[in-house]
Motif scaffolding. Structure first.
Motif, PDB file in Angstrom:
ATOM      1  N   PRO A 195       0.830  -1.200   0.000  1.00 38.49           N
ATOM      2  CA  PRO A 195       0.000   0.000   0.000  1.00 38.49           C
ATOM      3  C   PRO A 195       0.873   1.262   0.000  1.00 38.49           C
ATOM      4  CG  PRO A 195      -0.079  -1.097   2.140  1.00 38.49           C
ATOM      5  CD  PRO A 195       0.635  -2.017   1.205  1.00 38.49           C
ATOM      6  N   TYR A 196       0.497   2.213  -0.812  1.00 37.16           N
ATOM      7  CA  TYR A 196       1.251   3.441  -1.053  1.00 37.16           C
ATOM      8  C   TYR A 196       0.287   4.570  -0.687  1.00 37.16           C
ATOM      9  CZ  TYR A 196       4.258   6.428  -4.154  1.00 37.16           C
ATOM     10  OH  TYR A 196       5.097   7.373  -4.701  1.00 37.16           O
ATOM     11  N   PRO A 197       0.331   5.066   0.546  1.00 38.67           N
ATOM     12  CA  PRO A 197      -0.724   5.955   1.034  1.00 38.67           C
ATOM     13  C   PRO A 197      -1.071   7.114   0.114  1.00 38.67           C
ATOM     14  CG  PRO A 197       0.651   5.284   2.849  1.00 38.67           C
ATOM     15  CD  PRO A 197       1.308   4.737   1.596  1.00 38.67           C
ATOM     16  N   TYR A 198      -0.094   7.737  -0.528  1.00 38.15           N
ATOM     17  CA  TYR A 198      -0.398   8.867  -1.395  1.00 38.15           C
ATOM     18  C   TYR A 198      -1.147   8.433  -2.648  1.00 38.15           C
ATOM     19  CZ  TYR A 198       0.264  12.781  -4.609  1.00 38.15           C
ATOM     20  OH  TYR A 198       0.050  13.793  -5.517  1.00 38.15           O
ATOM     21  N   ARG A 199      -0.820   7.249  -3.137  1.00 39.15           N
ATOM     22  CA  ARG A 199      -1.406   6.795  -4.407  1.00 39.15           C
ATOM     23  C   ARG A 199      -2.501   5.745  -4.219  1.00 39.15           C
ATOM     24  NH1 ARG A 199       0.598   8.969  -8.621  1.00 39.15           N
ATOM     25  NH2 ARG A 199       2.453  10.245  -8.346  1.00 39.15           N
ATOM     26  N   SER A 200      -2.576   5.146  -3.034  1.00 37.11           N
ATOM     27  CA  SER A 200      -3.660   4.185  -2.791  1.00 37.11           C
ATOM     28  C   SER A 200      -4.160   4.347  -1.364  1.00 37.11           C
ATOM     29  CB  SER A 200      -3.172   2.753  -3.019  1.00 37.11           C
ATOM     30  OG  SER A 200      -2.032   2.480  -2.207  1.00 37.11           O
ATOM     31  N   PRO A 201      -4.734   5.517  -1.035  1.00 38.59           N
ATOM     32  CA  PRO A 201      -5.202   5.745   0.339  1.00 38.59           C
ATOM     33  C   PRO A 201      -6.248   4.709   0.737  1.00 38.59           C
ATOM     34  CG  PRO A 201      -6.096   7.382  -1.182  1.00 38.59           C
ATOM     35  CD  PRO A 201      -5.049   6.633  -1.932  1.00 38.59           C
ATOM     36  N   GLY A 202      -6.092   4.199   1.972  1.00 37.74           N
ATOM     37  CA  GLY A 202      -7.034   3.190   2.450  1.00 37.74           C
ATOM     38  C   GLY A 202      -6.840   1.830   1.822  1.00 37.74           C
ATOM     39  N   GLY A 203      -5.670   1.616   1.176  1.00 39.75           N
ATOM     40  CA  GLY A 203      -5.458   0.375   0.455  1.00 39.75           C
ATOM     41  C   GLY A 203      -4.845  -0.741   1.263  1.00 39.75           C
ATOM     42  N   ALA A 204      -4.638  -0.559   2.570  1.00 35.14           N
ATOM     43  CA  ALA A 204      -3.951  -1.571   3.367  1.00 35.14           C
ATOM     44  C   ALA A 204      -4.737  -2.873   3.456  1.00 35.14           C
ATOM     45  CB  ALA A 204      -3.661  -1.023   4.766  1.00 35.14           C
ATOM     46  N   VAL A 238      10.669   6.561  -0.422  1.00 38.44           N
ATOM     47  CA  VAL A 238      10.424   6.822   1.004  1.00 38.44           C
ATOM     48  C   VAL A 238       8.931   6.609   1.305  1.00 38.44           C
ATOM     49  CG1 VAL A 238      10.879   8.385   2.942  1.00 38.44           C
ATOM     50  CG2 VAL A 238      12.341   8.465   0.943  1.00 38.44           C
ATOM     51  N   ILE A 239       8.441   5.460   0.925  1.00 38.08           N
ATOM     52  CA  ILE A 239       7.042   5.097   1.158  1.00 38.08           C
ATOM     53  C   ILE A 239       6.920   4.511   2.560  1.00 38.08           C
ATOM     54  CG2 ILE A 239       5.130   3.651   0.409  1.00 38.08           C
ATOM     55  CD1 ILE A 239       6.470   3.628  -2.396  1.00 38.08           C
ATOM     56  N   VAL A 240       6.103   5.151   3.386  1.00 44.02           N
ATOM     57  CA  VAL A 240       5.841   4.662   4.735  1.00 44.02           C
ATOM     58  C   VAL A 240       4.539   3.868   4.692  1.00 44.02           C
ATOM     59  CG1 VAL A 240       5.512   5.282   7.151  1.00 44.02           C
ATOM     60  CG2 VAL A 240       6.954   6.720   5.674  1.00 44.02           C
ATOM     61  N   PRO A 241       4.585   2.556   4.898  1.00 42.77           N
ATOM     62  CA  PRO A 241       3.341   1.765   4.855  1.00 42.77           C
ATOM     63  C   PRO A 241       2.349   2.252   5.903  1.00 42.77           C
ATOM     64  CG  PRO A 241       5.282   0.343   4.811  1.00 42.77           C
ATOM     65  CD  PRO A 241       5.773   1.717   5.136  1.00 42.77           C
ATOM     66  N   PRO A 242       1.066   2.091   5.644  1.00 40.97           N
ATOM     67  CA  PRO A 242       0.059   2.495   6.631  1.00 40.97           C
ATOM     68  C   PRO A 242       0.312   1.820   7.979  1.00 40.97           C
ATOM     69  CG  PRO A 242      -0.981   1.911   4.547  1.00 40.97           C
ATOM     70  CD  PRO A 242       0.455   1.515   4.430  1.00 40.97           C
ATOM     71  N   SER A 243       0.031   2.556   9.045  1.00 44.93           N
ATOM     72  CA  SER A 243       0.243   2.025  10.387  1.00 44.93           C
ATOM     73  C   SER A 243      -0.492   0.694  10.565  1.00 44.93           C
ATOM     74  CB  SER A 243      -0.256   3.038  11.426  1.00 44.93           C
ATOM     75  OG  SER A 243      -0.067   2.544  12.734  1.00 44.93           O
ATOM     76  N   GLY A 244       0.237  -0.281  11.081  1.00 43.63           N
ATOM     77  CA  GLY A 244      -0.345  -1.591  11.352  1.00 43.63           C
ATOM     78  C   GLY A 244      -0.183  -2.605  10.238  1.00 43.63           C
ATOM     79  N   PHE A 245       0.114  -2.144   9.014  1.00 38.93           N
ATOM     80  CA  PHE A 245       0.198  -3.083   7.893  1.00 38.93           C
ATOM     81  C   PHE A 245       1.349  -4.066   8.079  1.00 38.93           C
ATOM     82  CE2 PHE A 245       1.884  -4.235   3.672  1.00 38.93           C
ATOM     83  CZ  PHE A 245       0.785  -4.895   3.160  1.00 38.93           C
ATOM     84  N   LEU A 246       2.521  -3.566   8.429  1.00 43.30           N
ATOM     85  CA  LEU A 246       3.680  -4.450   8.574  1.00 43.30           C
ATOM     86  C   LEU A 246       3.498  -5.414   9.745  1.00 43.30           C
ATOM     87  CD1 LEU A 246       6.639  -2.025   7.816  1.00 43.30           C
ATOM     88  CD2 LEU A 246       5.449  -3.580   6.276  1.00 43.30           C
ATOM     89  N   LYS A 247       2.835  -4.954  10.799  1.00 43.68           N
ATOM     90  CA  LYS A 247       2.563  -5.851  11.930  1.00 43.68           C
ATOM     91  C   LYS A 247       1.663  -7.000  11.485  1.00 43.68           C
ATOM     92  CE  LYS A 247       2.623  -6.651  16.478  1.00 43.68           C
ATOM     93  NZ  LYS A 247       1.669  -7.735  16.645  1.00 43.68           N
ATOM     94  N   ARG A 248       0.683  -6.717  10.650  1.00 44.53           N
ATOM     95  CA  ARG A 248      -0.194  -7.780  10.134  1.00 44.53           C
ATOM     96  C   ARG A 248       0.608  -8.767   9.283  1.00 44.53           C
ATOM     97  NH1 ARG A 248      -5.307  -4.839   7.466  1.00 44.53           N
ATOM     98  NH2 ARG A 248      -6.127  -6.989   7.361  1.00 44.53           N
TER      99      ARG A 248
END
Length: 447
Positions: A195-204, A238-248
């Motif tokens: 997921p790329y927040p700027y280009r796919s918001p809410g895509g997690a 410098v893409i920061v994955p949405p919070s919680g995605f990497l934990k999942r």
């Protein structure tokens, strides 16, 4: 040939100073020599040739002094030629330069391993092996995971960069310039959506569902040795994955017996305002890969991980002639001491706050900056055609050139070539930081 003689290293004056056109005559002279000595495909992001560097400035062969917002791509995190690093390296050079740890071991290697075992996330028993580069360390992380699990497959993510060796080039997402014409590639490497927040918001949620589909249905979890991810995707923009995605992702790997590998080559060693970027997401990876900032400019990479995984590789199957070179190990110990004694983790957070505030202010005055993002001293802006999300790599290149001509060294990045990433040394002063950001503001204003 004329050489510019000036103070260097820790004694270098921390100022920006432009005394010639950029590039200057001596740099142009060296560029002419380069064209006849080096292959055409070996390129540099800057036209200036370096004479000296120290702290947060780089001086070229024409005497121009530049503010460094790149740190040699996140390598000179504690500052170029940091005093403790220089001192420890000189001491080690005077002692011995090489024996090959596989032939005749030495304590320095053990000391670096002990440090990384203690610093990486998690309180489980760990082991560390040292290598020469980030690519080599990533490749060996795959070897450890395969040896431990007895499985062949590797899963990576969109926008990833893991290196330029055969395996890590295969794992890297971007074709040009990293993969084009270099195939065939390594087998059993697969890619999941990021997921790329700027280009796919809410895509997690959708990305995670596709990850599970890939793992469980298309590949089969019992065929997957490891999943490897950059906690912040550096070269990808410098893409920061949405919070919680990497934990999942990490939890899903643990549930399926898949080794979860954090590629912290660019994000590790205090760069993001923590020892490791995984800490921001509460992740405890099975394996952590480090390099870049680890040894202050000397070549050193590492894989640190759970003892049972690291102990799975067969005797003699891991290592190399130069891996864990004693001079690089001495530098690494000095880097870690510098970070602790100079409070550079807190400093990374301060730099991130100052940069984000100023960059958001610049963005508010223009439509060409689509996004400001990052953590700590790993910050980026994404440039787009005004009023759209369409990437604008041409504008990005123009800003990069403008900054260089006025004494600021920056880096471009991104899957679409439209990201400026900023990785200043953590030793940079507030004055130099503000001056560099002022140049960037001017560069954006004249687009």
């Amino acid at each position: 040939m004329t050489m510019i003689h000036a103070p260097s290293g820790p004694n270098l004056e921390q100022v920006r100073r432009i005394v010639t056109e950029i590039p200057g005559p001596r740099s142009r002279e060296l560029a002419a020599r380069r064209s006849s000595a080096l292959p055409a495909g070996l390129v540099s992001g800057s036209d200036v040739y370096v004479r000296a560097a120290g702290g947060a400035v780089v001086v070229d062969v024409d005497g121009n002094s530049f503010i460094d917002f790149g740190s040699g791509i996140a390598v000179t995190t504690v500052g170029n030629s940091a005093p403790r690093v220089v001192e420890r390296v000189i001491q080690q050079l005077d002692s011995f330069t090489h024996t090959c740890f596989l032939a005749t071991p030495y304590e320095l290697y053990l000391a670096v391993a002990e440090e990384l075992n203690a610093l990486t996330p998690g309180d489980h028993v760990k082991r560390t092996a040292l290598f020469n580069t980030g690519s080599e360390a990533v490749e060996n992380a795959v070897k450890y995971a395969r040896a431990f699990t007895g499985r062949p497959s590797v899963v990576t993510f969109d926008h990833a960069f893991h290196g330029r060796t055969l395996m890590t080039m295969t794992m890297t997402a971007k074709n040009r310039p990293y993969k084009q014409s270099f195939g065939p590639f390594a087998p059993e490497v697969y890619r999941a959506p990021m997921p790329y927040p700027y280009r796919s918001p809410g895509g997690a949620d959708e990305a995670f569902a596709q990850f599970e589909l890939l793992v469980d249905n298309q590949l089969g979890a019992d065929s997957i040795a490891c999943v490897i991810v950059e906690p912040i995707l550096g070269e990808g923009g410098v893409i920061v994955p949405p919070s919680g995605f990497l934990k999942r992702i990490a939890d899903a790997c643990r549930d399926r017996g898949i080794v979860f590998v954090a590629d912290e080559v660019q994000t590790g060693i205090a760069r993001t305002g923590a020892w490791f970027a995984s800490e921001h997401e509460g992740i405890v990876p099975d394996l952590v890969v480090t390099a870049k900032g680890l040894a202050g400019g000397l070549p050193l990479g590492a894989v640190t991980g759970r003892a049972e995984i690291m102990d799975a590789a067969p005797t003699g199957g891991i290592g190399g002639t130069y891996s864990g070179n004693p001079v690089s190990c001495a530098a690494a110990l000095a880097v870690l001491d510098t970070i602790r004694e100079e409070g550079l983790i807190d400093r990374a957070q301060q730099i991130g706050s100052k940069m984000s505030s100023e960059l958001n202010s610049i963005a508010a005055a223009t439509e060409v900056i689509g996004d400001v993002r990052g953590r700590g001293a790993m910050i980026a802006i994404e440039l787009v055609l005004p009023g759209t999300h369409i990437p604008d790599p041409d504008a990005t290149a123009r800003v990069n050139r403008y900054c260089q001509a006025r004494g600021l060294l920056t880096l471009t990045a991104g899957t679409y070539g439209n990201v400026l990433r900023f990785l200043p040394p953590l030793s940079i002063s507030d004055d130099l930081l503000a001056e560099g950001l002022g140049i960037l503001r001017d560069a954006i204003a004249v687009l």
